[in-house]
Design a protein around this motif. Structure first.
Motif, PDB file in Angstrom:
ATOM      1  N   LEU A 104     -23.893  21.718  -4.033  1.00 42.04           N
ATOM      2  CA  LEU A 104     -23.951  21.662  -2.566  1.00 42.04           C
ATOM      3  C   LEU A 104     -25.215  20.976  -2.066  1.00 42.04           C
ATOM      4  N   LEU A 105     -26.338  21.237  -2.748  1.00 43.99           N
ATOM      5  CA  LEU A 105     -27.612  20.709  -2.266  1.00 43.99           C
ATOM      6  C   LEU A 105     -27.908  19.307  -2.766  1.00 43.99           C
ATOM      7  N   TYR A 106     -27.669  19.054  -4.079  1.00 40.03           N
ATOM      8  CA  TYR A 106     -28.081  17.802  -4.699  1.00 40.03           C
ATOM      9  C   TYR A 106     -26.914  16.922  -5.146  1.00 40.03           C
ATOM     10  N   ARG A 107     -25.651  17.332  -4.865  1.00 36.32           N
ATOM     11  CA  ARG A 107     -24.465  16.577  -5.285  1.00 36.32           C
ATOM     12  C   ARG A 107     -24.414  16.370  -6.809  1.00 36.32           C
ATOM     13  N   PHE A 108     -24.929  17.349  -7.548  1.00 34.03           N
ATOM     14  CA  PHE A 108     -24.916  17.307  -9.010  1.00 34.03           C
ATOM     15  C   PHE A 108     -23.727  18.134  -9.477  1.00 34.03           C
ATOM     16  N   ARG A 109     -22.671  17.447  -9.945  1.00 34.28           N
ATOM     17  CA  ARG A 109     -21.426  18.119 -10.276  1.00 34.28           C
ATOM     18  C   ARG A 109     -21.609  19.075 -11.463  1.00 34.28           C
ATOM     19  N   PRO A 110     -20.826  20.174 -11.481  1.00 33.78           N
ATOM     20  CA  PRO A 110     -20.990  21.159 -12.584  1.00 33.78           C
ATOM     21  C   PRO A 110     -20.686  20.582 -13.952  1.00 33.78           C
ATOM     22  N   GLU A 111     -19.757  19.619 -14.048  1.00 34.71           N
ATOM     23  CA  GLU A 111     -19.437  19.071 -15.372  1.00 34.71           C
ATOM     24  C   GLU A 111     -20.561  18.189 -15.913  1.00 34.71           C
ATOM     25  N   CYS A 112     -21.464  17.745 -15.043  1.00 35.82           N
ATOM     26  CA  CYS A 112     -22.578  16.905 -15.510  1.00 35.82           C
ATOM     27  C   CYS A 112     -23.628  17.707 -16.273  1.00 35.82           C
ATOM     28  N   HIS A 113     -23.627  19.043 -16.121  1.00 38.10           N
ATOM     29  CA  HIS A 113     -24.627  19.853 -16.825  1.00 38.10           C
ATOM     30  C   HIS A 113     -24.402  19.853 -18.342  1.00 38.10           C
ATOM     31  N   SER A 114     -23.140  19.681 -18.746  1.00 37.61           N
ATOM     32  CA  SER A 114     -22.825  19.777 -20.177  1.00 37.61           C
ATOM     33  C   SER A 114     -22.875  18.437 -20.898  1.00 37.61           C
ATOM     34  N   MET A 115     -23.374  17.387 -20.237  1.00 36.40           N
ATOM     35  CA  MET A 115     -23.485  16.060 -20.867  1.00 36.40           C
ATOM     36  C   MET A 115     -24.814  15.955 -21.608  1.00 36.40           C
ATOM     37  N   VAL A 116     -24.748  15.557 -22.885  1.00 35.23           N
ATOM     38  CA  VAL A 116     -25.966  15.404 -23.703  1.00 35.23           C
ATOM     39  C   VAL A 116     -26.595  14.057 -23.370  1.00 35.23           C
ATOM     40  N   PRO A 117     -27.886  13.992 -23.075  1.00 38.98           N
ATOM     41  CA  PRO A 117     -28.505  12.701 -22.758  1.00 38.98           C
ATOM     42  C   PRO A 117     -28.536  11.772 -23.965  1.00 38.98           C
ATOM     43  N   ILE A 118     -28.399  10.475 -23.692  1.00 40.21           N
ATOM     44  CA  ILE A 118     -28.335   9.482 -24.776  1.00 40.21           C
ATOM     45  C   ILE A 118     -29.707   9.249 -25.393  1.00 40.21           C
ATOM     46  N   THR A 162     -26.666  22.879 -23.721  1.00 36.06           N
ATOM     47  CA  THR A 162     -27.193  21.897 -22.748  1.00 36.06           C
ATOM     48  C   THR A 162     -26.873  22.289 -21.317  1.00 36.06           C
ATOM     49  N   ALA A 163     -25.669  22.886 -21.064  1.00 31.03           N
ATOM     50  CA  ALA A 163     -25.302  23.282 -19.700  1.00 31.03           C
ATOM     51  C   ALA A 163     -26.263  24.339 -19.179  1.00 31.03           C
ATOM     52  N   ILE A 167     -29.323  25.055 -20.320  1.00 27.03           N
ATOM     53  CA  ILE A 167     -30.677  24.502 -20.207  1.00 27.03           C
ATOM     54  C   ILE A 167     -30.791  23.614 -18.970  1.00 27.03           C
ATOM     55  N   SER A 168     -29.733  22.828 -18.689  1.00 27.41           N
ATOM     56  CA  SER A 168     -29.755  21.966 -17.506  1.00 27.41           C
ATOM     57  C   SER A 168     -29.807  22.795 -16.222  1.00 27.41           C
ATOM     58  N   VAL A 169     -28.963  23.847 -16.153  1.00 26.23           N
ATOM     59  CA  VAL A 169     -28.990  24.718 -14.970  1.00 26.23           C
ATOM     60  C   VAL A 169     -30.348  25.394 -14.842  1.00 26.23           C
ATOM     61  N   TYR A 170     -30.918  25.823 -15.973  1.00 26.76           N
ATOM     62  CA  TYR A 170     -32.219  26.506 -15.948  1.00 26.76           C
ATOM     63  C   TYR A 170     -33.311  25.576 -15.424  1.00 26.76           C
ATOM     64  N   THR A 171     -33.363  24.342 -15.943  1.00 27.40           N
ATOM     65  CA  THR A 171     -34.422  23.415 -15.516  1.00 27.40           C
ATOM     66  C   THR A 171     -34.291  23.052 -14.042  1.00 27.40           C
ATOM     67  N   ARG A 172     -33.042  22.833 -13.589  1.00 27.43           N
ATOM     68  CA  ARG A 172     -32.863  22.460 -12.183  1.00 27.43           C
ATOM     69  C   ARG A 172     -33.103  23.640 -11.237  1.00 27.43           C
ATOM     70  N   MET A 173     -32.766  24.845 -11.670  1.00 26.43           N
ATOM     71  CA  MET A 173     -33.067  26.022 -10.854  1.00 26.43           C
ATOM     72  C   MET A 173     -34.561  26.306 -10.822  1.00 26.43           C
ATOM     73  N   ARG A 174     -35.251  26.019 -11.912  1.00 33.27           N
ATOM     74  CA  ARG A 174     -36.718  26.154 -11.914  1.00 33.27           C
ATOM     75  C   ARG A 174     -37.364  25.186 -10.933  1.00 33.27           C
ATOM     76  N   GLN A 175     -36.752  24.011 -10.779  1.00 27.63           N
ATOM     77  CA  GLN A 175     -37.269  23.049  -9.800  1.00 27.63           C
ATOM     78  C   GLN A 175     -36.885  23.417  -8.368  1.00 27.63           C
ATOM     79  N   PHE A 176     -35.722  24.066  -8.191  1.00 32.20           N
ATOM     80  CA  PHE A 176     -35.217  24.338  -6.842  1.00 32.20           C
ATOM     81  C   PHE A 176     -35.736  25.653  -6.260  1.00 32.20           C
ATOM     82  N   LEU A 177     -35.834  26.721  -7.070  1.00 31.67           N
ATOM     83  CA  LEU A 177     -36.140  28.045  -6.539  1.00 31.67           C
ATOM     84  C   LEU A 177     -37.516  28.185  -5.883  1.00 31.67           C
TER      85      LEU A 177
END
Length: 454
Positions: free
Chosen positions: A55-69, A83-84, A86-96
């Motif tokens: 809702l806030l950053y337009r970051f779709r839920p399926e993008c959390h499970s993508m492994v970076p190249i 990865t999903a 860890i991705s949610v954790y890092t982005r919530m640490r930045q947002f909260l």
């Protein structure tokens, strides 16, 4: 956690809010109070956080499970589950921290607790309320700005029309210029003649007042003389009846009486002549009064024309005052326009910087892909060399051949997975490029619209 700057809501209020404002479709239907109390479900909490980030950053839920190249991982399939989270954790640490929550940990995702989860969701809820209010105020300001721009355009049109009217009122056409000059000359002549006539009339009125006072005094004297003569006649008759006078005294008295009568007659004649002169003067005064009345009517006409001219001048002054006000408003709006242009320039600079960073990332990705392809080529060369060696060493056992076949199968599978990942990444990059191009075109259209509006 005990000293919060936002209220901690109840579980019912939190469930109602997230079902109406954040979640959609089946997720909103299946989300209940039992997902948060007495023990929060990790899956429900994770989906909530993912939907908030979407809702806030337009970051779709399926993008959390993508492994970076860029990460050099041997078996990326083993990391897809972690990865999903860890991705949610890092982005919530930045947002909260924006929600004034500073003690978010990984345990709040894997094994959340009731009070901590309610506090975090209350902070996010407070932030979403604040965001909604700010968006409403910004929309109101945008609408107000558009209304101000429309009002500015109407004011500028009104100013132009007022300037045209002022020019029409102030400029005398050449056809009427001669008449205006003649009227001005005739008005000045009339003013001078009326001043002279007023002075003459005032002098005549003063002289008439003096003659009236003199006539009144003489009439009083005549009346007094008549009273004296009547009293003298009575005295003479009374004395005649009483006293027998001598002829000499009678003659002297008669002579005195005759002289008095002559003087009275002379004074009466003088008063009659003076009355005739005063009548002539009164006729002249009436004639001058008629002329003054005509001059007064002309002066009234001139006064009406002067009043109309004053009204036009007042209208001109009002229009000039309105014009100055509009000029001030226009200056203020120009200042606001300059500020908006500066903000828009800053946004465009940021977007350019972001595009440069994306270009660099894209180049780094392409370089990495080329390196991977080079490594694959080296592997193929080594494999050919090994195949030659295997052909040369034909006396080895069947176990080694089975191992070689299994190794070849594993390599083919890994190359297939790498090719599939490469295809998915290329398609995602193409879609990202298309979105960036559409976003840039939309920004250009918005900039052209805003510039046209300005």
């Amino acid at each position: 956690m005990t000293e919060n700057t936002f209220p901690v809501y109840t579980a019912d209020a939190i469930v109602n809010f997230y079902r109406t404002e954040v979640l959609t479709g089946q997720e909103a239907k299946h989300f209940t109070k039992s997902d948060l109390t007495p023990v929060p479900k990790p899956e429900a909490v994770q989906t909530l956080y993912m939907r908030v980030l979407h809702l806030l950053y337009r970051f779709r839920p399926e993008c959390h499970s993508m492994v970076p190249i860029l990460e050099n991982i041997q078996y990326p399939a083993y990391h897809e589950g972690a990865t999903a989270i860890i991705s949610v954790y890092t982005r919530m640490r930045q947002f909260l921290p924006m929600c004034l929550v500073y003690d978010f940990s990984l345990n709040d995702l894997l094994a959340p607790k009731k009070q901590k989860t309610l506090t975090i969701l209350s902070g996010i809820m407070n932030f979403l309320h604040f965001r909604k209010q700010r968006m409403e105020t910004t929309l109101e300001k945008q609408a107000k700005f558009r209304a101000d721009m429309d009002r500015l355009q109407t004011y500028t049109r009104g100013n132009l029309e007022a300037e045209k009217k002022i020019e029409m009122l102030t400029t005398i056409p050449p056809e009427q210029q001669a008449e205006a000059d003649e009227l001005a000359a005739a008005l000045s002549e009339l003013q001078t003649t009326t001043m002279h006539e007023y002075q003459d009339v005032n002098a005549k009125n003063d002289s008439i007042a003096e003659w009236k006072t003199k006539i009144a005094e003489k009439t009083q004297k005549l009346a007094q003389v008549k009273v004296d003569v009547s009293s003298l006649k009575e005295d003479i008759g009374r004395l005649k009846s009483q006293i027998v006078e001598s002829p000499e005294e009678l003659k002297s008295q008669m002579e005195k009486m005759r002289e008095n009568v002559k003087n009275i007659k002379n004074s009466i004649e003088e008063t009659d002549e003076r009355g005739v002169e005063l009548q002539n003067m009164v006729q002249g005064v009436t004639h001058t009064e008629a002329e003054i009345q005509q001059m007064y009517s002309l002066l009234q006409d001139l006064e009406s024309s002067m009043n109309s001219a004053k009204q036009r001048q007042e209208e001109h002054q009002e229009l000039m005052a309105q014009y100055e006000k509009k000029q001030k408003e226009l200056k203020n709006l120009c200042i606001e326009e300059g500020q908006l242009k500066r903000a828009l320039g800053i946004k465009l600079d940021k977007e350019c910087k972001q595009n440069i960073r994306r270009q660099k990332k894209r180049e780094m990705k392409e370089q990495h892909v080329q390196d991977v392809l080079g490594q694959c080529n080296q592997i193929h060369q080594k494999r050919e060399e090994m195949a030659d060696k295997i052909q040369e060493i034909s006396g080895e056992t069947q176990q080694l051949k089975a191992k070689i076949k299994s190794l070849r199968d594993v390599c083919s599978k890994e190359t297939g997975k790498a090719q599939a990942l490469y295809d998915t990444l290329s398609t995602s990059m193409d879609e990202l490029h298309k979105r960036i191009e559409t976003h840039i075109t939309d920004l250009r259209l918005n900039v052209t619209k805003t510039s046209a509006n300005f």
